[in-house]
Design a protein around this motif. Structure first.
Motif, mmCIF file in Angstrom:
data_model
loop_
_atom_site.group_PDB
_atom_site.id
_atom_site.type_symbol
_atom_site.label_atom_id
_atom_site.label_comp_id
_atom_site.label_asym_id
_atom_site.label_seq_id
_atom_site.Cartn_x
_atom_site.Cartn_y
_atom_site.Cartn_z
ATOM 1 N N GLU A 113 0.827 -1.202 0.000
ATOM 2 C CA GLU A 113 0.000 0.000 0.000
ATOM 3 C C GLU A 113 0.867 1.260 0.000
ATOM 4 O O GLU A 113 0.558 2.237 -0.695
ATOM 5 N N GLN A 114 1.966 1.251 0.760
ATOM 6 C CA GLN A 114 2.880 2.395 0.766
ATOM 7 C C GLN A 114 3.526 2.576 -0.600
ATOM 8 O O GLN A 114 3.664 3.700 -1.105
ATOM 9 N N LEU A 115 3.951 1.468 -1.208
ATOM 10 C CA LEU A 115 4.574 1.531 -2.528
ATOM 11 C C LEU A 115 3.598 2.087 -3.559
ATOM 12 O O LEU A 115 3.953 2.967 -4.353
ATOM 13 N N ALA A 116 2.357 1.609 -3.548
ATOM 14 C CA ALA A 116 1.352 2.095 -4.501
ATOM 15 C C ALA A 116 1.126 3.595 -4.330
ATOM 16 O O ALA A 116 1.049 4.345 -5.309
ATOM 17 N N GLY A 117 1.031 4.034 -3.081
ATOM 18 C CA GLY A 117 0.842 5.458 -2.822
ATOM 19 C C GLY A 117 1.999 6.293 -3.340
ATOM 20 O O GLY A 117 1.794 7.351 -3.941
ATOM 21 N N ARG A 118 3.220 5.818 -3.124
ATOM 22 C CA ARG A 118 4.400 6.559 -3.586
ATOM 23 C C ARG A 118 4.430 6.645 -5.116
ATOM 24 O O ARG A 118 4.722 7.709 -5.679
ATOM 25 N N LEU A 119 4.111 5.546 -5.780
ATOM 26 C CA LEU A 119 4.131 5.540 -7.245
ATOM 27 C C LEU A 119 3.065 6.464 -7.822
ATOM 28 O O LEU A 119 3.307 7.167 -8.808
ATOM 29 N N VAL A 120 1.873 6.487 -7.209
ATOM 30 C CA VAL A 120 0.819 7.391 -7.682
ATOM 31 C C VAL A 120 1.222 8.840 -7.447
ATOM 32 O O VAL A 120 1.011 9.713 -8.307
ATOM 33 N N ASP A 121 1.827 9.134 -6.294
ATOM 34 C CA ASP A 121 2.290 10.497 -6.017
ATOM 35 C C ASP A 121 3.287 10.958 -7.079
ATOM 36 O O ASP A 121 3.250 12.117 -7.524
ATOM 37 N N GLU A 122 4.175 10.070 -7.474
ATOM 38 C CA GLU A 122 5.169 10.416 -8.501
ATOM 39 C C GLU A 122 4.487 10.692 -9.844
ATOM 40 O O GLU A 122 4.883 11.606 -10.576
ATOM 41 N N LEU A 123 3.457 9.907 -10.162
ATOM 42 C CA LEU A 123 2.710 10.148 -11.396
ATOM 43 C C LEU A 123 2.025 11.508 -11.370
ATOM 44 O O LEU A 123 2.026 12.247 -12.355
ATOM 45 N N ILE A 124 1.431 11.851 -10.225
ATOM 46 C CA ILE A 124 0.731 13.130 -10.086
ATOM 47 C C ILE A 124 1.708 14.294 -10.276
ATOM 48 O O ILE A 124 1.402 15.283 -10.956
ATOM 49 N N GLU A 125 2.891 14.162 -9.680
ATOM 50 C CA GLU A 125 3.897 15.231 -9.802
ATOM 51 C C GLU A 125 4.299 15.430 -11.255
ATOM 52 O O GLU A 125 4.450 16.557 -11.726
ATOM 53 N N ARG A 126 4.468 14.307 -11.974
ATOM 54 C CA ARG A 126 4.875 14.409 -13.379
ATOM 55 C C ARG A 126 3.737 14.945 -14.248
ATOM 56 O O ARG A 126 3.970 15.651 -15.221
ATOM 57 N N SER A 127 2.516 14.591 -13.908
ATOM 58 C CA SER A 127 1.375 15.036 -14.695
ATOM 59 C C SER A 127 1.054 16.509 -14.440
ATOM 60 O O SER A 127 0.719 17.247 -15.372
ATOM 61 N N GLY A 128 1.132 16.899 -13.173
ATOM 62 C CA GLY A 128 0.844 18.289 -12.823
ATOM 63 C C GLY A 128 -0.578 18.702 -13.108
ATOM 64 O O GLY A 128 -0.875 19.895 -13.234
ATOM 65 N N GLY A 129 -1.468 17.722 -13.240
ATOM 66 C CA GLY A 129 -2.870 18.030 -13.460
ATOM 67 C C GLY A 129 -3.226 18.347 -14.898
ATOM 68 O O GLY A 129 -4.399 18.605 -15.200
ATOM 69 N N SER A 130 -2.212 18.322 -15.805
ATOM 70 C CA SER A 130 -2.520 18.686 -17.195
ATOM 71 C C SER A 130 -1.781 17.842 -18.220
ATOM 72 O O SER A 130 -2.294 17.616 -19.319
#
Length: 401
Positions: A113-130
């Motif tokens: 669960e921690q690993l999944a959360g970290r990987l999603v956070d990294e995706l969000i940072e790279r995406s930046g919402g756009s």
């Protein structure tokens, strides 16, 4: 004579979306002969289930020829639980289950669960919402490899090698392989075997709490233990089967949700639906489409006689869309409770890693739901060109908190 199966597995349209072809085939006959493949195909849920459960239809491994070209590939299948029948299968499954029973899946749940959360956070940072980012390479492919590596206790330096080895080996299961694909699979098998022999030798000297340590030491009530080839093969099977299935359920399933925004919204609004949603995603677009059996004697299925030595395959994706079993099978329903899908197989060969796969998938989709407020398709997904193992090569998604 049963009509020939109207199914060309090399047709790009079938690879892209096999389900219309499956529906047409189910309307012709539940079991049909495929001349090009030289085997019978079971299209319906009842007949596919029968293929998986009938003990006269076995997994009978035959070494790939010429044997000198495929020494390591043959070794990791000849000793695999997936390619065995009782009594050898019974003994090996008992030993592996005993090692798994030491709480490995639950031990790993918080870590996953921690690993999944970290990987999603990294995706969000790279995406930046756009900006669209590839969820396949950014999370779906990484998580199951990291989980299996942690489960087995693979040294950090070797972990980047696991995914390329697995990808190369599983391409041998497709039809119409090239010589280059076969050579790459054999090379990967050899390197993987050497790595795990070294790991097993280290664990015999320095036992830990990982699964390899427990596989090294496990004995059953009759005093049996795993041979080194069985141990090595079991570890490779866990990675190949576990990694491929989890990656492709994540990719196929997320794409299905993004194309059904009402179901994504429903899941966001009621997180208690997550376990049933995972089962529905596995049913809706199955990661493994075809699973073969060989008749050890003449067997009749749906009025068709499968002669001793002939092969018959359960088409899992077709079975999982059978309207005789599933209401509105072409509709994604994250709340579907009457869902006897056969994505994990059935009978004695039911997937031994199913509990771990469910933990991984619940963690991945849970993290995507928990950590985002926006989750949208960011471009056209790219599908892998293989039929048997069904998955995506790229899935561009836009994510925002």
């Amino acid at each position: 004579m049963t009509p020939a199966a109207p199914l060309d597995l090399t047709d790009p349209a079938v690879v892209a979306d096999p389900y219309p072809a499956f529906a047409r085939a189910r309307g012709v006959a539940p079991v049909q002969w495929h001349e090009e493949l030289g085997l019978w195909l079971a299209f319906t849920h009842a007949e596919s289930n029968a293929v998986l459960r009938d003990r006269r239809l076995g997994r009978i491994w035959q070494d790939r020829e010429p044997a000198e070209r495929f020494g390591d590939f043959n070794l990791i299948h000849r000793n695999a639980i997936l390619e065995m029948e009782p009594p050898d299968h019974t003994r090996l499954r008992r030993l592996i289950s005993t090692a798994f029973a030491r709480g490995h899946v639950e031990r790993l749940r918080p870590w996953v669960e921690q690993l999944a959360g970290r990987l999603v956070d990294e995706l969000i940072e790279r995406s930046g919402g756009s900006e669209p980012v590839d969820v396949l390479s950014g999370m779906a492919e990484q998580l199951p490899v990291d989980v299996i590596a942690e489960l087995l206790g693979v040294p950090e330096a070797d972990r980047p090698l696991l995914r390329p080895w697995s990808n190369a080996i599983v391409k041998m299961y497709e039809y119409g392989r090239t010589t280059a694909v076969e050579e790459a699979a054999e090379r990967a098998a050899g390197e993987f075997v050497a790595c795990l022999r070294e790991l097993a030798a280290d664990r015999r000297r320095h036992l830990g709490e990982d699964l390899v340590s427990h596989l090294v030491t496990v004995r059953d009530t009759e005093g049996d233990r795993l041979t080194e080839d069985e141990l090595v093969t079991t570890c490779i099977l866990l990675l190949n089967a576990g990694h491929e299935a989890t990656v492709n359920v994540t990719g196929n399933g997320l794409l299905a949700l993004l194309r059904s925004p009402d179901q994504l919204a429903r899941l966001r609004a009621d997180r208690a639906l997550l376990p049933t949603a995972i089962e529905e995603l596995m049913r809706f677009d199955s990661p493994l489409q075809l699973f073969e059996r060989t008749a050890t004697e003449d067997v009749e299925i749906a009025g068709v006689t499968v002669r001793e030595g002939q092969k018959i395959a359960a088409l899992l994706g077709s079975a999982n869309h059978d309207p005789a079993v599933f209401a509105a099978p072409e509709a994604l329903d994250v709340g579907r409770t009457d869902n006897p899908h056969i994505t994990f197989g059935a009978g004695v060969h039911f997937c031994i890693g199913a509990p771990l796969a469910r933990v991984e998938l619940q963690a991945s989709f849970g993290a995507l739901l928990d950590r985002t407020s926006r989750l949208e398709l960011g471009g056209e997904p790219v599908r892998r060109p293989e039929f048997v193992i069904r998955g995506l090569a790229q899935l561009p998604v836009v994510l925002a908190r």
